[in-house]
Design a protein around this motif. Sequence first.
Motif, short mmCIF file in Angstrom:
data_model
loop_
_atom_site.label_atom_id
_atom_site.label_comp_id
_atom_site.label_asym_id
_atom_site.label_seq_id
_atom_site.Cartn_x
_atom_site.Cartn_y
_atom_site.Cartn_z
N THR A 78 0.85 -1.19 0.00
CA THR A 78 0.00 0.00 0.00
C THR A 78 0.88 1.24 0.00
O THR A 78 2.09 1.18 0.24
CB THR A 78 -0.90 0.03 1.25
N THR A 79 0.28 2.39 -0.24
CA THR A 79 1.00 3.66 -0.21
C THR A 79 1.64 3.88 1.16
O THR A 79 2.80 4.32 1.25
CB THR A 79 0.04 4.82 -0.54
N ASP A 80 0.92 3.55 2.23
CA ASP A 80 1.47 3.69 3.58
C ASP A 80 2.66 2.76 3.81
O ASP A 80 3.65 3.14 4.44
CB ASP A 80 0.40 3.42 4.64
N GLU A 81 2.55 1.53 3.30
CA GLU A 81 3.66 0.58 3.46
C GLU A 81 4.90 1.06 2.70
O GLU A 81 6.02 0.96 3.21
CB GLU A 81 3.25 -0.81 2.98
N ILE A 82 4.69 1.58 1.51
CA ILE A 82 5.81 2.09 0.72
C ILE A 82 6.48 3.26 1.44
O ILE A 82 7.71 3.33 1.53
CB ILE A 82 5.36 2.49 -0.70
N ALA A 83 5.68 4.15 2.01
CA ALA A 83 6.23 5.28 2.77
C ALA A 83 7.02 4.78 3.99
O ALA A 83 8.11 5.30 4.29
CB ALA A 83 5.11 6.23 3.20
N ALA A 84 6.48 3.77 4.67
CA ALA A 84 7.17 3.21 5.84
C ALA A 84 8.50 2.57 5.43
O ALA A 84 9.51 2.74 6.12
CB ALA A 84 6.28 2.18 6.54
N VAL A 85 8.51 1.86 4.31
CA VAL A 85 9.75 1.24 3.82
C VAL A 85 10.78 2.31 3.52
O VAL A 85 11.96 2.16 3.86
CB VAL A 85 9.47 0.36 2.58
N LYS A 86 10.36 3.39 2.90
CA LYS A 86 11.30 4.48 2.60
C LYS A 86 11.91 5.05 3.87
O LYS A 86 13.10 5.34 3.93
CB LYS A 86 10.61 5.57 1.79
N ARG A 87 11.09 5.18 4.92
CA ARG A 87 11.61 5.68 6.20
C ARG A 87 12.60 4.69 6.82
O ARG A 87 13.64 5.08 7.35
CB ARG A 87 10.47 5.98 7.17
N VAL A 88 12.27 3.40 6.74
CA VAL A 88 13.15 2.36 7.28
C VAL A 88 14.49 2.35 6.53
O VAL A 88 15.56 2.30 7.14
CB VAL A 88 12.49 0.97 7.22
N VAL A 89 14.42 2.42 5.21
CA VAL A 89 15.65 2.42 4.41
C VAL A 89 16.49 3.66 4.71
O VAL A 89 17.71 3.57 4.86
CB VAL A 89 15.33 2.29 2.91
N ALA A 90 15.86 4.81 4.84
CA ALA A 90 16.59 6.04 5.17
C ALA A 90 17.28 5.92 6.52
O ALA A 90 18.45 6.30 6.68
CB ALA A 90 15.64 7.24 5.15
N GLU A 91 16.56 5.39 7.51
CA GLU A 91 17.17 5.22 8.84
C GLU A 91 18.28 4.18 8.79
O GLU A 91 19.32 4.33 9.43
CB GLU A 91 16.12 4.83 9.88
N ALA A 92 18.08 3.11 8.01
CA ALA A 92 19.11 2.08 7.87
C ALA A 92 20.39 2.68 7.32
O ALA A 92 21.49 2.39 7.79
CB ALA A 92 18.61 0.95 6.97
#
Length: 113
Positions: A28-42
């Motif tokens: 979903t759009t929310d899941e994609i946004a969450a993944v982007k945040r996780v990758v940025a923090e990683a």
Amino acid sequence: CAYQRAGIRSRFYVGAPMPKRPAQLRATTDEIAAVKRVVAEAEAEGDIVPVWGWERYQDLNKKVARIFEDGVAMGADFVAKVDDDTCLRPRRLLRTLRDWRRTRKPGAELYLG
């Protein structure tokens, strides 16, 4: 952090759904946004490992396999998989591991759980 003081390196393995999948598996759009945040923090912190797959029980084997693969690749003597509902006691764990090393028989393996 008590883990760092005890010489324990910690990493967080997080399920991250892939944005391009068949419709029934599409993030979903929310899941994609969450993944982007996780990758940025990683990328910023270096202690998060995104594992491509959903954060759900049936995908757990992917995360567990990755944890042990990374442990072997890093040359770790021991690998611990700890969930967010568990807290290791670093001093006690290290004492247990030292005792085991001191008294183990050749070829012995250890599993704690």
